[in-house]
Design an enzyme around this catalytic site. Structure first.
Site, short mmCIF file in Angstrom:
data_model
loop_
_atom_site.label_atom_id
_atom_site.label_comp_id
_atom_site.label_asym_id
_atom_site.label_seq_id
_atom_site.Cartn_x
_atom_site.Cartn_y
_atom_site.Cartn_z
N CYS A 149 0.92 -1.18 0.00
CA CYS A 149 0.08 0.08 -0.08
C CYS A 149 0.88 1.18 0.10
O CYS A 149 2.08 1.35 0.49
CB CYS A 149 -0.88 -0.09 1.25
SG CYS A 149 -1.72 1.45 1.45
N SER B 49 0.82 3.58 1.86
CA SER B 49 1.25 4.01 3.12
C SER B 49 2.25 3.45 3.80
O SER B 49 3.07 3.90 4.54
CB SER B 49 0.04 3.85 4.13
OG SER B 49 -1.18 4.41 3.85
N HIS C 269 5.07 5.28 2.22
CA HIS C 269 5.43 6.68 3.00
C HIS C 269 5.94 6.27 4.27
O HIS C 269 6.73 7.07 4.80
CB HIS C 269 3.84 7.29 3.31
CG HIS C 269 3.10 7.96 2.35
ND1 HIS C 269 3.82 8.76 1.37
CD2 HIS C 269 1.82 7.65 1.92
CE1 HIS C 269 2.84 8.91 0.59
NE2 HIS C 269 1.63 8.55 0.65
N HIS D 250 0.27 -3.81 6.09
CA HIS D 250 -0.77 -3.92 6.83
C HIS D 250 -2.02 -4.50 6.32
O HIS D 250 -3.17 -4.48 6.57
CB HIS D 250 -1.12 -2.37 7.46
CG HIS D 250 -1.40 -1.51 6.36
ND1 HIS D 250 -0.25 -1.03 5.65
CD2 HIS D 250 -2.50 -0.87 5.76
CE1 HIS D 250 -0.66 -0.02 4.63
NE2 HIS D 250 -2.02 -0.32 4.71
N CYS E 248 -7.17 -2.74 3.15
CA CYS E 248 -6.76 -1.45 3.06
C CYS E 248 -7.56 -0.63 1.85
O CYS E 248 -8.51 0.17 1.99
CB CYS E 248 -5.38 -1.14 3.37
SG CYS E 248 -5.15 0.61 3.44
C1 CXF Z 1 -3.38 4.93 6.54
C2 CXF Z 1 -2.21 5.95 6.35
C3 CXF Z 1 -1.59 6.24 7.25
C4 CXF Z 1 -2.27 6.74 8.44
C5 CXF Z 1 -3.32 5.56 8.90
C6 CXF Z 1 -4.27 5.18 7.75
N1 CXF Z 1 -4.09 4.50 5.66
C7 CXF Z 1 -4.00 3.60 4.60
O1 CXF Z 1 -3.10 2.70 4.39
ZN ZN Z 2 -3.08 1.14 3.44
#
Ligand code: CXF
Ligand code: ZN
Length: 363
Positions: free
Chosen positions: A42, A44, A47, A63, A165
């Protein structure tokens, strides 16, 4: 008794992941030991690995995952060995005002656990962090029971993992957060994994026209296959906002920003109907980002809001898996690459280049 599992560990921001053997502790009270079958990559995760969202290192990211329960800790009543489960990064304590509101899943345990994370992995005596309490770039992990949901075991895991997700974020933004009605016009700014899922959600809602906007020309066919009726290539030529206006006449009833760029969110707002349009921020913006818009765009009556994890609870995730098994939406276009854990750095390279829509690690 602790066990050894293979995991992709990131020792410092922007460093490549190292696939190594790490120690994994037993599930404690309220925790579940899960053997993962598939885990999506993902944005995220990227990131987190690049340090643009606040994470501690060394880190086991991942996740968006599906797997089977191996064992449960004390007090866990809802799961037992052999259950097929999906991880979900927002807990569901059931008692905080948000859980009790019945409208949102922004459980207070989410920020609480981010502030005080527990560690379940270790390497040479050094604790490793699990991203969002999950850490699914590992063969097995120990996850809090309220971040797992039992799901239909008939779902093919290589695609269904993405429901954990990206798909829930997109479909939920349309169905839960914006509550798009049949016949509404929808514009989707950015059609990566989440934006494509917004397109799928809009199709499920019976919306139309569904306008996908992206700067990557390769996304045209995927967006149209997912249910978009129009595709706008945002390549610096004609203004996408003007093009949305031309297609819809009055502006889109709903516009979704799915990249995480403040300027794109302002464009999405401008592309909505001035009197009743709703712009929804779905993309995660970098820490410190600020939004700005033309005040008159709001004065006329537009709504500007956001959607976090599709406003979904764990139960919604199980429902979306059932809908996927029933063929109400498909994910053939979303999952473009299947990789082994050892190939994970290639997966992130393909995410950066835009070559992959979604890569999935198969264990
Ligand atoms: C997440 C992004 C980081 C903060 C929590 C939610 N969303 C998806 O991956
Ligand atoms: Zn995600």
């Amino acid at each position: 008794m602790a066990r050894t599992v293979r995991a992709a560990v990131c020792f410092a921001p922007r460093e490549p992941l190292e696939v190594i053997e790490v120690e994994l502790q037993d599930p404690g009270p309220g925790e579940v030991l899960v053997r993962f079958l598939a885990s999506g990559l993902c944005h995220s995760d990227l990131h987190a690995l690049e340090g643009t969202i606040d994470e501690r290192f060394p880190l086991v990211a991942g996740h968006e995952a599906i797997g089977d329960v191996v064992a449960v800790g004390d007090g866990v009543r809802d799961f037992r060995a052999g259950d097929r489960v999906m991880a979900f990064l927002v807990p569901d304590c059931g008692t905080c005002p948000f859980c009790q509101s019945g409208r949102t899943n922004f459980c207070r345990q989410f920020p609480a656990r981010r502030q005080n994370p527990r560690t379940v992995f270790a390497y040479r005596g050094q604790p490793l962090q699990s991203f969002m309490g999950i850490g699914s770039f590992a063969e097995m992990a120990v996850v809090p029971a309220d971040q797992l949901v039992k799901v239909n075991p008939e779902a093919r895991v290589d695609q269904a993992c993405c429901i954990g997700c990206g798909v829930t974020t997109g479909i939920g933004a349309v169905l839960n957060s914006a509550r798009v009605p049949p016949g509404a016009s929808v514009a989707v700014f950015g059609v990566g994994g989440v934006g494509l899922s917004v397109v799928k959600g809009a199709k499920l809602a019976g919306a139309g026209p569904i306008i996908a906007i992206d700067r990557n020309p390769a996304r045209r066919d995927v967006a149209l296959a997912a249910g978009a009726t129009h595709f706008i290539l945002a390549n610096g030529g004609e203004d996408p906002v003007a093009q949305v206006m031309a297609i819809t006449g009055l502006g889109a009833d709903f516009a979704f920003e799915c990249v995480g760029l403040p300027e794109l969110a302002a464009q999405a707002l401008a592309a909505t109907n001035p009197c009743w349009g709703m712009a929804v921020n779905v993309g995660l913006m970098p820490a410190g980002a600020r939004l700005s818009a033309v005040p008159f765009h709001l004065l006329t009556g537009r709504h500007w809001t956001g959607s976090f994890m599709g406003g979904a609870k764990r139960a919604d995730v199980a429902r979306y898996v059932d809908m996927f098994v029933a063929g109400e939406f498909h994910l053939d276009d979303l999952v473009t690459h299947r990789l082994s854990l050892d190939e994970i750095n290639r997966g992130f390279a393909m995410m950066r280049s835009g070559e992959a829509v979604r890569s999935v690690i198969l264990f």
